[in-house]
Design a protein around this motif. Structure first.
Motif, PDB file in Angstrom:
ATOM      1  N   UNK A   1     -10.652   2.748  -7.677  1.00  0.00           N
ATOM      2  CA  UNK A   1      -9.840   3.471  -8.241  1.00  0.00           C
ATOM      3  C   UNK A   1      -8.956   4.405  -7.329  1.00  0.00           C
ATOM      4  N   UNK A   2      -7.747   4.612  -7.391  1.00  0.00           N
ATOM      5  CA  UNK A   2      -6.920   5.467  -6.614  1.00  0.00           C
ATOM      6  C   UNK A   2      -5.695   5.703  -7.079  1.00  0.00           C
ATOM      7  N   UNK A   3      -5.112   6.950  -6.908  1.00  0.00           N
ATOM      8  CA  UNK A   3      -3.770   7.366  -7.196  1.00  0.00           C
ATOM      9  C   UNK A   3      -2.902   6.441  -6.730  1.00  0.00           C
ATOM     10  N   UNK A   4      -2.185   5.701  -7.384  1.00  0.00           N
ATOM     11  CA  UNK A   4      -1.322   4.527  -7.055  1.00  0.00           C
ATOM     12  C   UNK A   4      -0.024   5.400  -6.929  1.00  0.00           C
ATOM     13  N   UNK A   5       0.229   6.361  -7.230  1.00  0.00           N
ATOM     14  CA  UNK A   5       1.823   6.810  -7.328  1.00  0.00           C
ATOM     15  C   UNK A   5       1.694   7.646  -5.864  1.00  0.00           C
ATOM     16  N   UNK A   6       0.517   8.270  -5.497  1.00  0.00           N
ATOM     17  CA  UNK A   6       0.543   8.911  -4.092  1.00  0.00           C
ATOM     18  C   UNK A   6       0.563   7.849  -3.129  1.00  0.00           C
ATOM     19  N   UNK A   7      -0.375   7.012  -3.274  1.00  0.00           N
ATOM     20  CA  UNK A   7      -0.408   5.678  -2.131  1.00  0.00           C
ATOM     21  C   UNK A   7       0.934   5.100  -1.915  1.00  0.00           C
ATOM     22  N   UNK A   8       1.740   4.828  -2.946  1.00  0.00           N
ATOM     23  CA  UNK A   8       2.933   4.235  -3.000  1.00  0.00           C
ATOM     24  C   UNK A   8       3.886   5.205  -2.152  1.00  0.00           C
ATOM     25  N   UNK A   9       4.006   6.408  -2.376  1.00  0.00           N
ATOM     26  CA  UNK A   9       4.712   7.297  -1.608  1.00  0.00           C
ATOM     27  C   UNK A   9       4.415   7.289  -0.152  1.00  0.00           C
ATOM     28  N   UNK A  10       3.006   7.154   0.057  1.00  0.00           N
ATOM     29  CA  UNK A  10       2.485   7.268   1.427  1.00  0.00           C
ATOM     30  C   UNK A  10       3.065   5.965   2.274  1.00  0.00           C
ATOM     31  N   UNK A  11       3.055   4.761   1.370  1.00  0.00           N
ATOM     32  CA  UNK A  11       3.597   3.754   1.742  1.00  0.00           C
ATOM     33  C   UNK A  11       5.000   3.625   2.347  1.00  0.00           C
ATOM     34  N   UNK A  12       5.527   4.312   1.478  1.00  0.00           N
ATOM     35  CA  UNK A  12       7.183   4.481   1.740  1.00  0.00           C
ATOM     36  C   UNK A  12       7.388   5.248   2.870  1.00  0.00           C
TER      37      UNK A  12
ATOM     38  N   UNK B   1     -14.008   0.109   5.069  1.00  0.00           N
ATOM     39  CA  UNK B   1     -12.628  -0.457   5.847  1.00  0.00           C
ATOM     40  C   UNK B   1     -11.605   0.443   5.517  1.00  0.00           C
ATOM     41  N   UNK B   2     -11.281   0.441   4.142  1.00  0.00           N
ATOM     42  CA  UNK B   2     -10.099   1.336   3.882  1.00  0.00           C
ATOM     43  C   UNK B   2     -10.108   2.755   4.386  1.00  0.00           C
ATOM     44  N   UNK B   3     -11.315   3.488   4.252  1.00  0.00           N
ATOM     45  CA  UNK B   3     -11.313   4.843   4.795  1.00  0.00           C
ATOM     46  C   UNK B   3     -11.062   4.585   6.323  1.00  0.00           C
ATOM     47  N   UNK B   4     -11.843   3.629   7.011  1.00  0.00           N
ATOM     48  CA  UNK B   4     -11.569   3.604   8.445  1.00  0.00           C
ATOM     49  C   UNK B   4     -10.251   3.460   8.940  1.00  0.00           C
ATOM     50  N   UNK B   5      -9.387   2.588   8.194  1.00  0.00           N
ATOM     51  CA  UNK B   5      -8.055   2.269   8.503  1.00  0.00           C
ATOM     52  C   UNK B   5      -7.149   3.585   8.240  1.00  0.00           C
ATOM     53  N   UNK B   6      -7.462   4.611   7.483  1.00  0.00           N
ATOM     54  CA  UNK B   6      -6.637   5.601   7.169  1.00  0.00           C
ATOM     55  C   UNK B   6      -6.696   6.688   8.259  1.00  0.00           C
ATOM     56  N   UNK B   7      -7.890   6.457   9.494  1.00  0.00           N
ATOM     57  CA  UNK B   7      -8.013   7.130  10.509  1.00  0.00           C
ATOM     58  C   UNK B   7      -7.040   6.811  11.576  1.00  0.00           C
ATOM     59  N   UNK B   8      -6.425   5.550  11.499  1.00  0.00           N
ATOM     60  CA  UNK B   8      -5.455   5.292  12.692  1.00  0.00           C
ATOM     61  C   UNK B   8      -3.909   5.786  11.985  1.00  0.00           C
ATOM     62  N   UNK B   9      -3.121   6.337  12.976  1.00  0.00           N
ATOM     63  CA  UNK B   9      -1.922   7.198  12.639  1.00  0.00           C
ATOM     64  C   UNK B   9      -0.856   6.272  13.173  1.00  0.00           C
ATOM     65  N   UNK B  10      -0.704   4.902  13.562  1.00  0.00           N
ATOM     66  CA  UNK B  10       0.340   4.183  13.986  1.00  0.00           C
ATOM     67  C   UNK B  10       1.098   3.761  12.635  1.00  0.00           C
ATOM     68  N   UNK B  11       2.217   3.730  12.668  1.00  0.00           N
ATOM     69  CA  UNK B  11       2.891   3.269  11.398  1.00  0.00           C
ATOM     70  C   UNK B  11       2.656   2.063  10.829  1.00  0.00           C
ATOM     71  N   UNK B  12       2.507   0.857  11.717  1.00  0.00           N
ATOM     72  CA  UNK B  12       2.293  -0.486  11.174  1.00  0.00           C
ATOM     73  C   UNK B  12       0.743  -0.356  10.560  1.00  0.00           C
ATOM     74  N   UNK B  13      -0.135   0.076  11.119  1.00  0.00           N
ATOM     75  CA  UNK B  13      -1.451   0.347  10.475  1.00  0.00           C
ATOM     76  C   UNK B  13      -1.633   0.905   9.241  1.00  0.00           C
ATOM     77  N   UNK B  14      -0.784   2.010   9.223  1.00  0.00           N
ATOM     78  CA  UNK B  14      -0.849   2.897   7.974  1.00  0.00           C
ATOM     79  C   UNK B  14       0.106   2.082   6.878  1.00  0.00           C
ATOM     80  N   UNK B  15       0.911   1.145   7.285  1.00  0.00           N
ATOM     81  CA  UNK B  15       1.550   0.241   5.969  1.00  0.00           C
ATOM     82  C   UNK B  15       0.653  -0.683   5.563  1.00  0.00           C
ATOM     83  N   UNK B  16      -0.051  -1.243   6.484  1.00  0.00           N
ATOM     84  CA  UNK B  16      -1.056  -2.021   6.021  1.00  0.00           C
ATOM     85  C   UNK B  16      -2.333  -1.389   5.411  1.00  0.00           C
ATOM     86  N   UNK B  17      -2.697  -0.146   5.711  1.00  0.00           N
ATOM     87  CA  UNK B  17      -3.837   0.285   5.054  1.00  0.00           C
ATOM     88  C   UNK B  17      -3.335   0.814   3.819  1.00  0.00           C
TER      89      UNK B  17
END
Length: 430
Positions: free
Chosen positions: A332-343, A300-316
């Protein structure tokens, strides 16, 4: 004409509701009014009990004054004048719109340039019912003082009256009516009134069902966006727009994003039951009991990354951070990287959020936990949260983060880490 939801037309050719649907909508309004009345009586009793310990006569006088003012109904006051497209820039109606933007969104810009944001304001001002509901929500959260809350009640009464009038016309619910009910539900969530929130959400569900029965297969895009954005609120236990029945209807409309999100809460629950979430946050080796939900969550987390809409990216990205914080060995994930993507994803929002949205959005807290101390990304999340908290405190709210904290209690690890970082970064002043 039967009562099973066939399409009827009025004299203008507009679709109208069946008698059964009309009864359902009137029942929704009745439930809403009763829920508000019970909450008001409860609050008055609490205030009266507190005041009677110090000054019984003052408490009695205050309750009597509140009751007298509460008796002013929407029929005694004209709906707020709406701005029109024909109004010149200096017209009082345009000043009203600017005041409205400041009241609800703390937006002091003279004009709105972004077409998406303009379309949002056009929807708000398209019908008085949405405008009044938005003013009610803005006043409800403006301050805890008696005057603000009474003004909120007045605008809510106007919105309810207008909604009744629209329902009485027996027309199929419009985008504006759906927007009004969602706004009223948001206001009740901010007021911590679960009963009234549920009543409004049930009304929203009935409206969605009626639109579909009467051939209006499409739903307002903002509805899906807000529900998707609210997913993590649902996971943490304090939803604003996310309701399982609303999600079921959106899924039945073939929405791929909602269909991807729908099974996730159940899988998280299964994983908590099978693995648990120790205080250290490190789960042991996955057993056969967790392989199913674990695999589905990863997919599910991989599938959500396929959507490019900002609201969905924030949730993902918020979901990825949450899963890592609770089960770091399993996700396991690179929290620093994902945090930057969330911002970056939040920065893509084209509609300015009000402070009440920011303070009840776990995305900022999760972003705070995912970023490093002193980093640009952490400073960004901190500035957004601190700015909203300061505004709310200036208006008299003693604990602007109360709703958020209530939700985080269900996740002790996340709650503990946030409170530690928040206290450290604000020097205990917030």
């Amino acid at each position: 004409m039967n009562q099973q939801g066939l399409v009827f037309l009025n004299a203008t050719g507009a679709p109208v509701l069946s008698r059964a649907d009309s009864r359902q909508m009137r029942a929704y309004i009745t439930k809403s009014n009763f829920a508000k009345r019970r909450q008001r009586i409860s609050k008055e009793e609490i205030k009266g009990n507190e005041g009677s310990k110090k000054a019984p006569q003052q408490a009695l006088h205050r309750r009597k004054r509140c009751q007298q003012k509460s008796q002013q109904t929407a029929s005694e006051a004209s709906p707020t004048k709406l701005p029109t497209r024909e109004s010149p820039p200096c017209a009082p109606s345009m000043q009203l719109l600017r005041n409205f933007r400041y009241l609800v969104f703390l937006d002091i810009r003279p004009t709105v340039q972004d077409p998406v944001e303009k379309a949002w304001f056009d929807l708000i001002t398209s019908e008085p019912v949405v405008f009044e509901a938005s003013l009610a929500g803005g006043m409800r959260c403006w301050g805890p003082d008696e005057e603000s809350q009474q003004n909120a009640d007045l605008h809510l009464s106007r919105a309810t009256k207008l909604l009744v009038e629209r329902i009485s016309c027996e027309q199929v619910p419009s985008d504006a009516m759906i927007g009004a009910v969602m706004t009223m539900a948001f206001g009740e969530r901010m007021a911590d009134n679960d009963e009234a929130w549920n009543v409004h959400m049930e009304g929203l569900i009935k409206m969605m069902q009626q639109r579909r029965r009467h051939g209006a297969s499409s739903l307002p895009p903002i509805l899906r966006s807000l529900v998707a954005l609210d997913f993590m609120n649902h996971v943490l236990g304090f939803p604003r727009f996310y309701h399982t029945k609303v999600v079921d209807i959106l899924s039945s409309h073939g929405d791929q994003v909602i269909s991807t999100l729908t099974p996730i809460p159940a899988d998280i629950s299964l994983l908590k039951t099978a693995v648990g979430a120790p205080k250290t946050g490190h789960a042991g080796r996955a057993s056969h009991d967790v392989e199913g939900p674990l695999q589905r969550l990863r997919l599910a987390t991989r599938a959500l990354r396929e959507f490019n809409e900002p609201y969905v990216k924030v949730t993902s990205r918020s979901l990825e951070i949450y899963l890592n914080l609770v089960w770091p060995l399993l996700f396991p994930t690179n929290l620093k990287s994902v945090g930057g993507e969330l911002k970056d994803a939040i920065s893509e929002f084209r509609i300015k959020a009000c402070p009440y949205m920011d303070l009840t959005s776990p995305h900022y807290i999760l972003g705070l936990l995912a970023t490093d101390k002193g980093s640009e990304a952490r400073s960004w999340f901190l500035d957004r949260l601190k700015g909203s908290v300061q505004v709310m405190r200036q208006r008299g709210w003693s604990d602007p983060l109360s709703l958020m904290k209530r939700g985080l209690v269900h996740e002790p690890l996340v709650h503990h880490e946030f409170m530690a970082i928040w206290g450290d970064e604000t020097n205990g002043l917030m």
